[in-house]
Design a protein around this motif. Structure first.
Motif, PDB file in Angstrom:
ATOM      1  N   GLU A 181       0.809  -1.226   0.000  1.00 46.91           N
ATOM      2  CA  GLU A 181       0.000   0.000   0.000  1.00 46.91           C
ATOM      3  C   GLU A 181       0.837   1.268   0.000  1.00 46.91           C
ATOM      4  O   GLU A 181       0.521   2.232  -0.691  1.00 46.91           O
ATOM      5  CB  GLU A 181      -0.973  -0.003   1.190  1.00 46.91           C
ATOM      6  CG  GLU A 181      -2.329  -0.516   0.791  1.00 46.91           C
ATOM      7  CD  GLU A 181      -3.389  -0.228   1.837  1.00 46.91           C
ATOM      8  OE1 GLU A 181      -4.501   0.130   1.451  1.00 46.91           O
ATOM      9  OE2 GLU A 181      -3.106  -0.366   3.041  1.00 46.91           O
ATOM     10  N   ARG A 182       1.932   1.238   0.771  1.00 51.24           N
ATOM     11  CA  ARG A 182       2.758   2.458   0.857  1.00 51.24           C
ATOM     12  C   ARG A 182       3.440   2.761  -0.480  1.00 51.24           C
ATOM     13  O   ARG A 182       3.880   3.871  -0.737  1.00 51.24           O
ATOM     14  CB  ARG A 182       3.778   2.333   1.990  1.00 51.24           C
ATOM     15  CG  ARG A 182       4.772   1.231   1.759  1.00 51.24           C
ATOM     16  CD  ARG A 182       5.858   1.192   2.844  1.00 51.24           C
ATOM     17  NE  ARG A 182       6.827   0.167   2.501  1.00 51.24           N
ATOM     18  CZ  ARG A 182       6.660  -1.126   2.728  1.00 51.24           C
ATOM     19  NH1 ARG A 182       5.542  -1.551   3.310  1.00 51.24           N
ATOM     20  NH2 ARG A 182       7.577  -2.004   2.377  1.00 51.24           N
ATOM     21  N   ASP A 183       3.543   1.738  -1.352  1.00 55.97           N
ATOM     22  CA  ASP A 183       4.183   1.952  -2.653  1.00 55.97           C
ATOM     23  C   ASP A 183       3.284   2.702  -3.625  1.00 55.97           C
ATOM     24  O   ASP A 183       3.736   3.201  -4.649  1.00 55.97           O
ATOM     25  CB  ASP A 183       4.536   0.606  -3.307  1.00 55.97           C
ATOM     26  CG  ASP A 183       5.608  -0.123  -2.514  1.00 55.97           C
ATOM     27  OD1 ASP A 183       6.393   0.567  -1.847  1.00 55.97           O
ATOM     28  OD2 ASP A 183       5.638  -1.372  -2.577  1.00 55.97           O
ATOM     29  N   PHE A 184       1.989   2.709  -3.328  1.00 59.03           N
ATOM     30  CA  PHE A 184       1.048   3.305  -4.278  1.00 59.03           C
ATOM     31  C   PHE A 184       0.463   4.596  -3.712  1.00 59.03           C
ATOM     32  O   PHE A 184       0.278   4.717  -2.503  1.00 59.03           O
ATOM     33  CB  PHE A 184      -0.069   2.309  -4.605  1.00 59.03           C
ATOM     34  CG  PHE A 184       0.413   1.156  -5.421  1.00 59.03           C
ATOM     35  CD1 PHE A 184       0.593   1.277  -6.783  1.00 59.03           C
ATOM     36  CD2 PHE A 184       0.712  -0.062  -4.821  1.00 59.03           C
ATOM     37  CE1 PHE A 184       1.059   0.211  -7.540  1.00 59.03           C
ATOM     38  CE2 PHE A 184       1.177  -1.131  -5.570  1.00 59.03           C
ATOM     39  CZ  PHE A 184       1.354  -0.997  -6.931  1.00 59.03           C
ATOM     40  N   PRO A 185       0.157   5.540  -4.587  1.00 59.02           N
ATOM     41  CA  PRO A 185      -0.312   6.831  -4.095  1.00 59.02           C
ATOM     42  C   PRO A 185      -1.782   6.828  -3.646  1.00 59.02           C
ATOM     43  O   PRO A 185      -2.231   7.797  -3.044  1.00 59.02           O
ATOM     44  CB  PRO A 185      -0.133   7.751  -5.312  1.00 59.02           C
ATOM     45  CG  PRO A 185      -0.154   6.851  -6.495  1.00 59.02           C
ATOM     46  CD  PRO A 185       0.361   5.526  -6.048  1.00 59.02           C
ATOM     47  N   VAL A 186      -2.523   5.761  -3.971  1.00 65.40           N
ATOM     48  CA  VAL A 186      -3.959   5.712  -3.633  1.00 65.40           C
ATOM     49  C   VAL A 186      -4.307   4.335  -3.055  1.00 65.40           C
ATOM     50  O   VAL A 186      -3.527   3.392  -3.187  1.00 65.40           O
ATOM     51  CB  VAL A 186      -4.823   5.989  -4.901  1.00 65.40           C
ATOM     52  CG1 VAL A 186      -4.757   7.450  -5.301  1.00 65.40           C
ATOM     53  CG2 VAL A 186      -4.413   5.109  -6.065  1.00 65.40           C
ATOM     54  N   PRO A 187      -5.508   4.182  -2.435  1.00 67.74           N
ATOM     55  CA  PRO A 187      -5.841   2.908  -1.783  1.00 67.74           C
ATOM     56  C   PRO A 187      -5.890   1.703  -2.743  1.00 67.74           C
ATOM     57  O   PRO A 187      -6.181   1.853  -3.928  1.00 67.74           O
ATOM     58  CB  PRO A 187      -7.237   3.146  -1.194  1.00 67.74           C
ATOM     59  CG  PRO A 187      -7.474   4.579  -1.242  1.00 67.74           C
ATOM     60  CD  PRO A 187      -6.568   5.179  -2.253  1.00 67.74           C
TER      61      PRO A 187
END
Ligand SMILES: [Zn+2]
Length: 392
Positions: A181-187
């Motif tokens: 999750e932290r790798d992506f800018p959105v949920p």
């Protein structure tokens, strides 16, 4: 602390707004009077909620048509480009990424071929992240307009915990997407591919029978997704809908799952092609060649007939167990709808005491092979469109 009354009022407001968005997604545009009649709330409530939704960018209003002397009627319109969603479909050979608007129009599509270089799952995630960031920056989309990223995965999932429990085809077990999750800018959202497809079929091009449907994906195996009252039915242990492994032949062929005589050994695309291969003593074959041959060749016709009998047998069991409003068939076989539809439906509804053609609509997917990936893109939209996010 907010008192209970305030919280209740807020819940009612959210509920009404979701009802209005869902209605306008389906109807595209309506007058406030029609909205009020359709969702059964007062006109002042509609006016206040529409005002808020216009502020958030979901709707606009415009004057249309001829007035009968007085003011021209005002209609409220749904604005599908006000938010976007990413859908990602991961298979053994490739990763497909799409960006859609709220009408499920595919705006951008990217394919990552899974080569040895990206075969490690962490590397696949890194590649996906790169593509997503590229798409966002090239198209200059503000992050608040992106509802999230939905993954459609070939395996069992716990969507609440974001865990891919088991994907035998990808040789993956217990992958926790929370770590990504932290790798992506959105949920991030995840779902099993047949369930994602079932969502897409039930929601896109909605009609009321689709609130109760069974989606059957016929590929190497058979995957099914069950929708009951607009929700995917998962079962107590989250493994409902393994219809591909219901026994269709006692002591029949040996299945990879450990059982014998599973439906998918007789009714999958692979099963059909295996029969074809054996009968004609050939190694390479395609469904296209076989279907072409079955138009004229008697032996091929017989193979197809037996195959359709097995397919119908399983569908009959599903109808008896779940009594769905419709059954939607997908997979390469659906490209040959014109060759098999009538015969399949005749076999399913052969004289019986339980049901007839009018009571369950059996059809082929019209999402052109996109059901699973559009279902993935739908996952982040569920919160926007649905009153209850509970999965049954
Ligand atoms: Zn099996």
């Amino acid at each position: 602390m907010k008192n209970l009354k305030t919280i209740n009022q807020e819940t009612i407001k959210v509920t009404n707004q979701k009802k209005i968005i869902q209605l306008l997604y389906r109807e595209k545009q309506l007058t406030k009077l029609r909205i009020s009649q359709a969702i059964n709330v007062s006109i002042p409530t509609v006016i206040s909620n529409v005002k808020d939704l216009i502020k958030e960018g979901y709707l606009d209003e415009t004057e249309v048509g001829e007035s009968s002397g007085g003011r021209k009627p005002v209609i409220v319109r749904f604005l599908p480009n006000c938010r976007y969603s990413f859908g990602i479909l991961i298979t053994k050979e490739q990763v497909r990424i799409i960006l859609t608007n709220l009408n499920f129009s595919i705006i951008v599509e990217k394919i990552i071929n899974i080569t040895d270089k990206v075969a490690d799952f962490n590397n696949i995630i890194i590649e996906i992240k790169k593509e997503i960031n590229n798409i966002i920056s090239i198209n200059d989309i503000p992050l608040y307009k992106i509802l999230g990223i939905g993954f459609s995965l070939p395996g069992t999932v716990n969507e609440e915990e974001l865990i891919l429990k088991n994907a035998p085809n990808l040789k993956l077990k217990n992958i926790c997407f929370k770590n990504f999750e932290r790798d992506f800018p959105v949920p991030i959202f995840i779902e099993n591919e047949a369930n994602a497809s079932a969502y897409a079929e039930a929601f896109i091009n909605f009609n009321y029978v689709k609130s109760s449907l069974v989606f059957i994906s016929i590929t190497e195996g058979i995957g099914t997704g069950i929708i009951i009252t607009d929700n995917v039915y998962k079962g107590f242990n989250k493994r409902a809908g393994e219809f591909g492994h219901m026994t269709i032949m006692k002591d029949g062929k040996q299945c990879n799952c450990g059982k014998k005589g599973c439906w998918e050994l007789y009714a999958s695309k692979k099963a059909l092609l295996d029969e074809y291969k054996t009968a004609y003593n050939i190694k390479n074959n395609s469904l296209k060649d076989f279907m072409e041959m079955s138009k004229t060749d008697n032996k091929a016709k017989k193979i197809l007939n037996t195959y359709l009998e097995f397919l119908a047998e399983g569908i009959k069991n599903i109808i008896l167990i779940l009594d769905p409003g419709c059954i939607i068939i997908d997979g390469e076989i659906s490209e040959y709808k014109s060759l098999i539809e009538t015969e399949l439906i005749d076999k399913i509804f052969k004289q019986n005491d339980f049901y007839d053609k009018k009571e369950c609509n059996v059809s082929f997917s019209n999402l052109e092979g996109n059901a699973s990936i559009l279902g993935a893109a739908f996952l982040p939209m569920r919160k926007l469109f649905f009153l209850d996010k509970k999965v049954i």
